[in-house]
Design a protein around this motif. Structure first.
Motif, PDB file in Angstrom:
ATOM      1  N   TYR A   1       9.350 -31.401   7.252  1.00 38.30           N
ATOM      2  CA  TYR A   1       8.484 -30.384   7.836  1.00 38.30           C
ATOM      3  C   TYR A   1       7.026 -30.687   7.507  1.00 38.30           C
ATOM      4  CZ  TYR A   1      12.447 -27.405   9.018  1.00 38.30           C
ATOM      5  OH  TYR A   1      13.600 -26.907   9.565  1.00 38.30           O
ATOM      6  N   GLY A   2       6.145 -30.353   8.449  1.00 46.34           N
ATOM      7  CA  GLY A   2       4.721 -30.542   8.236  1.00 46.34           C
ATOM      8  C   GLY A   2       3.903 -29.538   9.034  1.00 46.34           C
ATOM      9  N   GLU A   3       2.613 -29.443   8.699  1.00 44.58           N
ATOM     10  CA  GLU A   3       1.676 -28.573   9.396  1.00 44.58           C
ATOM     11  C   GLU A   3       0.713 -29.451  10.194  1.00 44.58           C
ATOM     12  OE1 GLU A   3       1.713 -25.349   9.658  1.00 44.58           O
ATOM     13  OE2 GLU A   3       3.440 -25.107   8.318  1.00 44.58           O
ATOM     14  N   VAL A   4       0.682 -29.236  11.490  1.00 38.82           N
ATOM     15  CA  VAL A   4      -0.111 -30.047  12.413  1.00 38.82           C
ATOM     16  C   VAL A   4      -1.397 -29.317  12.755  1.00 38.82           C
ATOM     17  CG1 VAL A   4      -0.148 -31.156  14.672  1.00 38.82           C
ATOM     18  CG2 VAL A   4       1.970 -31.094  13.340  1.00 38.82           C
ATOM     19  N   ALA A   5      -2.518 -30.032  12.746  1.00 36.11           N
ATOM     20  CA  ALA A   5      -3.820 -29.483  13.133  1.00 36.11           C
ATOM     21  C   ALA A   5      -4.400 -30.360  14.235  1.00 36.11           C
ATOM     22  CB  ALA A   5      -4.774 -29.423  11.940  1.00 36.11           C
ATOM     23  N   ILE A   6      -4.580 -29.772  15.417  1.00 36.55           N
ATOM     24  CA  ILE A   6      -5.080 -30.497  16.591  1.00 36.55           C
ATOM     25  C   ILE A   6      -6.472 -29.985  16.909  1.00 36.55           C
ATOM     26  CG2 ILE A   6      -4.617 -31.154  18.980  1.00 36.55           C
ATOM     27  CD1 ILE A   6      -1.708 -30.384  18.542  1.00 36.55           C
ATOM     28  N   ALA A   7      -7.458 -30.868  16.865  1.00 34.48           N
ATOM     29  CA  ALA A   7      -8.837 -30.496  17.204  1.00 34.48           C
ATOM     30  C   ALA A   7      -9.015 -30.592  18.704  1.00 34.48           C
ATOM     31  CB  ALA A   7      -9.828 -31.403  16.483  1.00 34.48           C
ATOM     32  N   THR A   8      -9.224 -29.455  19.357  1.00 35.03           N
ATOM     33  CA  THR A   8      -9.360 -29.422  20.812  1.00 35.03           C
ATOM     34  C   THR A   8     -10.806 -29.153  21.190  1.00 35.03           C
ATOM     35  OG1 THR A   8      -8.908 -27.042  20.925  1.00 35.03           O
ATOM     36  CG2 THR A   8      -7.028 -28.530  21.029  1.00 35.03           C
ATOM     37  N   GLY A   9     -11.161 -29.553  22.418  1.00 36.03           N
ATOM     38  CA  GLY A   9     -12.515 -29.318  22.911  1.00 36.03           C
ATOM     39  C   GLY A   9     -13.512 -30.243  22.251  1.00 36.03           C
ATOM     40  N   GLY A  10     -14.788 -29.847  22.313  1.00 41.32           N
ATOM     41  CA  GLY A  10     -15.846 -30.620  21.687  1.00 41.32           C
ATOM     42  C   GLY A  10     -16.396 -31.744  22.527  1.00 41.32           C
ATOM     43  N   ASN A  11     -15.878 -31.938  23.755  1.00 40.92           N
ATOM     44  CA  ASN A  11     -16.364 -33.035  24.577  1.00 40.92           C
ATOM     45  C   ASN A  11     -17.639 -32.673  25.343  1.00 40.92           C
ATOM     46  OD1 ASN A  11     -14.156 -34.587  23.791  1.00 40.92           O
ATOM     47  ND2 ASN A  11     -12.865 -33.738  25.398  1.00 40.92           N
ATOM     48  N   ALA A  12     -17.836 -31.408  25.648  1.00 37.16           N
ATOM     49  CA  ALA A  12     -19.009 -30.981  26.416  1.00 37.16           C
ATOM     50  C   ALA A  12     -19.661 -29.804  25.713  1.00 37.16           C
ATOM     51  CB  ALA A  12     -18.593 -30.599  27.840  1.00 37.16           C
ATOM     52  N   ASP A  13     -20.986 -29.730  25.807  1.00 38.06           N
ATOM     53  CA  ASP A  13     -21.727 -28.629  25.210  1.00 38.06           C
ATOM     54  C   ASP A  13     -21.749 -27.449  26.164  1.00 38.06           C
ATOM     55  OD1 ASP A  13     -22.173 -30.154  23.031  1.00 38.06           O
ATOM     56  OD2 ASP A  13     -24.199 -30.777  23.603  1.00 38.06           O
ATOM     57  N   ALA A  14     -21.705 -26.252  25.605  1.00 37.74           N
ATOM     58  CA  ALA A  14     -21.726 -25.019  26.392  1.00 37.74           C
ATOM     59  C   ALA A  14     -22.698 -24.054  25.744  1.00 37.74           C
ATOM     60  CB  ALA A  14     -20.324 -24.406  26.465  1.00 37.74           C
ATOM     61  N   VAL A  15     -23.282 -23.168  26.557  1.00 38.23           N
ATOM     62  CA  VAL A  15     -24.154 -22.117  26.031  1.00 38.23           C
ATOM     63  C   VAL A  15     -23.292 -21.186  25.192  1.00 38.23           C
ATOM     64  CG1 VAL A  15     -25.686 -20.226  26.605  1.00 38.23           C
ATOM     65  CG2 VAL A  15     -25.705 -22.301  27.987  1.00 38.23           C
ATOM     66  N   ALA A  16     -23.641 -21.037  23.926  1.00 33.49           N
ATOM     67  CA  ALA A  16     -22.783 -20.297  23.010  1.00 33.49           C
ATOM     68  C   ALA A  16     -23.634 -19.530  22.011  1.00 33.49           C
ATOM     69  CB  ALA A  16     -21.831 -21.246  22.272  1.00 33.49           C
ATOM     70  N   VAL A  17     -23.021 -18.500  21.438  1.00 39.74           N
ATOM     71  CA  VAL A  17     -23.647 -17.697  20.386  1.00 39.74           C
ATOM     72  C   VAL A  17     -22.712 -17.683  19.189  1.00 39.74           C
ATOM     73  CG1 VAL A  17     -24.932 -16.256  21.985  1.00 39.74           C
ATOM     74  CG2 VAL A  17     -22.627 -15.572  21.297  1.00 39.74           C
ATOM     75  N   PRO A  18     -23.233 -17.482  17.990  1.00 45.34           N
ATOM     76  CA  PRO A  18     -22.339 -17.331  16.836  1.00 45.34           C
ATOM     77  C   PRO A  18     -21.377 -16.170  17.048  1.00 45.34           C
ATOM     78  CG  PRO A  18     -24.596 -17.694  16.115  1.00 45.34           C
ATOM     79  CD  PRO A  18     -24.658 -17.492  17.595  1.00 45.34           C
ATOM     80  N   ALA A  19     -20.181 -16.319  16.543  1.00 45.55           N
ATOM     81  CA  ALA A  19     -19.163 -15.286  16.744  1.00 45.55           C
ATOM     82  C   ALA A  19     -19.585 -13.952  16.145  1.00 45.55           C
ATOM     83  CB  ALA A  19     -17.840 -15.751  16.142  1.00 45.55           C
ATOM     84  N   SER A  20     -20.406 -13.973  15.078  1.00 47.29           N
ATOM     85  CA  SER A  20     -20.834 -12.724  14.450  1.00 47.29           C
ATOM     86  C   SER A  20     -21.817 -11.940  15.302  1.00 47.29           C
ATOM     87  CB  SER A  20     -21.469 -13.022  13.091  1.00 47.29           C
ATOM     88  OG  SER A  20     -22.608 -13.861  13.240  1.00 47.29           O
ATOM     89  N   ALA A  21     -22.351 -12.546  16.374  1.00 44.98           N
ATOM     90  CA  ALA A  21     -23.314 -11.841  17.223  1.00 44.98           C
ATOM     91  C   ALA A  21     -22.638 -10.921  18.223  1.00 44.98           C
ATOM     92  CB  ALA A  21     -24.190 -12.852  17.969  1.00 44.98           C
ATOM     93  N   VAL A  22     -21.334 -11.044  18.399  1.00 46.10           N
ATOM     94  CA  VAL A  22     -20.626 -10.303  19.438  1.00 46.10           C
ATOM     95  C   VAL A  22     -20.050  -9.025  18.850  1.00 46.10           C
ATOM     96  CG1 VAL A  22     -18.770 -10.372  21.140  1.00 46.10           C
ATOM     97  CG2 VAL A  22     -20.093 -12.442  20.630  1.00 46.10           C
ATOM     98  N   ILE A  23     -20.339  -7.910  19.512  1.00 45.76           N
ATOM     99  CA  ILE A  23     -19.713  -6.625  19.200  1.00 45.76           C
ATOM    100  C   ILE A  23     -18.635  -6.403  20.252  1.00 45.76           C
ATOM    101  CG2 ILE A  23     -20.065  -4.156  18.889  1.00 45.76           C
ATOM    102  CD1 ILE A  23     -22.984  -4.726  18.254  1.00 45.76           C
ATOM    103  N   ASP A  24     -17.380  -6.532  19.830  1.00 47.99           N
ATOM    104  CA  ASP A  24     -16.252  -6.487  20.763  1.00 47.99           C
ATOM    105  C   ASP A  24     -15.542  -5.161  20.614  1.00 47.99           C
ATOM    106  OD1 ASP A  24     -14.127  -6.947  22.433  1.00 47.99           O
ATOM    107  OD2 ASP A  24     -13.708  -8.958  21.660  1.00 47.99           O
ATOM    108  N   SER A  25     -15.567  -4.366  21.694  1.00 52.89           N
ATOM    109  CA  SER A  25     -14.894  -3.075  21.679  1.00 52.89           C
ATOM    110  C   SER A  25     -13.475  -3.159  22.206  1.00 52.89           C
ATOM    111  CB  SER A  25     -15.688  -2.070  22.524  1.00 52.89           C
ATOM    112  OG  SER A  25     -15.690  -2.454  23.884  1.00 52.89           O
ATOM    113  N   GLY A  26     -13.074  -4.334  22.649  1.00 49.45           N
ATOM    114  CA  GLY A  26     -11.756  -4.504  23.231  1.00 49.45           C
ATOM    115  C   GLY A  26     -11.791  -4.553  24.740  1.00 49.45           C
TER     116      GLY A  26
END
Length: 412
Positions: A310-335
């Protein structure tokens, strides 16, 4: 309270009027409850706990949807902002996995003729063998018959060199397939054919050798045992490369692509990290677990990875293209909606609803609502949001009640 000469005695204290503003100073519009209650006062006062009401200055309650906060309060609450820019959105997908055998590195020793096992080599289940090691010595009547025919053909002048020069199909002067080709079709090694031609005699037995280097998974032969054509004598597996079969959740399978790099940690080797690459994404989903299997190829030169580990697998996805983004702490999510606080400068902030995309590496992709270069609040946004809700409540409390028309009164 002191009463001076000439003053009338009165028990009603005149309300203190706010001082007239001096040129350059801001004018106080009203005072609000310090505990956030919907209570305002035109003059300074204290609440039931003895706390002073907070002044609200003109211009702090604009109607453009923004909120005005004093610079001192911003400093005390630790409000921080960040610039909206382009970032590679990378996300780490974690999934459990099990080590499996590489199907392409399995060899089966299965004779194509009937015979008997004369002697099994020093090989047992679990033994590591190298290519060419002796597995068993066997006897087969069909092999001896074709070996004798090979001698007859050789003595009659049809040598192996003649066979090599013959047309496709390797037919001899008589128009039939030669004995050498028949021996090859029976799976007899070349060393046995060369021995027959060199010594001009037919040996009683011949040796079966390991076709690849690897570990013996099965040994089904014993000394003196008979076998039929197609019976499995040995099964050998090369463990120098193995597969890691990872179970990736249904929500994450769209982000996994072939040739992505993978890191694996094993329970048997704490602290050690193995590397591999995604090769195959299986086209079927397991309905019981709502996961899809992903095949990962991993080098195993020191044979540390054993099947069914048994093992734990970690797959790094994305990262090929830049996108307009904000830090996750900037978002107020009400659901139901996602909002960020846009810094307009001079202590004014505007709530801005945004549409978000992928999430990863501490950032959230912004599909609409913001532009590159905007400033958003990343720390203290919940305090500003609470201040905005408080001011909205105070505005509603100050709004005059609607006037009921005479016709409505008459109807009532």
């Amino acid at each position: 309270m002191p009463v001076r000469e000439g003053e009338d005695v009165s028990f009603n204290t005149a309300p203190a009027m706010p001082a007239a503003p001096v040129d350059g100073e801001r004018r106080i519009k009203f005072y609000r409850n310090p505990m956030g209650l919907p209570d305002t006062s035109p003059t300074p006062k204290k609440d039931q706990m003895g706390m002073d009401y907070i002044p609200v200055y003109e211009g702090e309650d604009s109607d453009d949807g923004s909120i005005k906060i004093s610079l001192g309060k911003i400093q005390r609450t630790g409000v921080e902002t960040a610039i909206v820019g382009k970032h590679p959105i990378t996300r780490l997908i974690q999934a459990p996995g099990v080590v499996a055998v590489d199907e392409r590195r399995v060899a089966v020793v299965s004779p194509k003729f009937d015979g008997y096992v004369v002697k099994v080599g020093n090989v047992t289940t679990g033994t590591h063998v190298k290519e060419g090691d002796v597995l068993a010595t066997v006897f087969g009547q069909a092999v001896l018959d074709q070996a004798a025919r090979l001698l007859i053909e050789q003595n009659s002048g049809w040598t192996r060199s003649d066979e090599a020069a013959s047309p496709p199909g390797l037919k001899g002067p008589a128009g039939v397939v030669g004995a050498a080709r028949r021996l090859q079709n029976l799976g007899v090694p070349e060393e046995f054919i060369d021995q027959v031609k060199t010594e001009r005699r037919v040996p009683d037995t011949f040796t079966i050798r390991a076709p690849i280097s690897g570990d013996v998974l099965e040994r089904d032969w014993s000394d003196g045992q008979g076998f039929k054509a197609g019976d499995v004598g040995f099964r050998i597996v090369d463990h120098s490369m193995v597969w890691m079969m990872a179970n990736v959740a249904e929500d994450d399978i769209a982000s996994v692509k072939p040739e992505q790099r993978v890191t694996v940690t094993m329970r048997a080797y704490p602290g050690r990290v193995f590397e591999g690459r995604v090769k195959v994404i299986y086209p079927h989903l397991m309905k019981e677990t709502r996961t899809a299997q992903v095949r990962i190829e991993m080098q195993n030169p020191d044979m540390a990875l054993l099947p069914d580990m048994y093992g734990e697998v970690a797959i790094a996805t994305g990262g090929n293209a830049d996108a307009v983004a904000v830090p996750a702490s900037a978002v107020i999510d009400s659901g139901t909606r996602q909002v960020v606080l846009l810094d307009l400068g001079d202590g004014r902030y505007e709530p801005r609803e945004v549409k978000l995309g992928k999430t990863g590496d501490g950032f959230r992709e912004v599909l609409s609502g913001l532009s590159e270069g905007d400033h958003v609040v990343v720390n203290g946004n919940f305090l500003i949001d609470a201040e905005s809700n408080l001011q909205s409540a105070l505005k509603g409390f100050e709004a005059p009640s609607p006037i009921i028309s005479s016709d409505t009164k008459a109807s009532q």
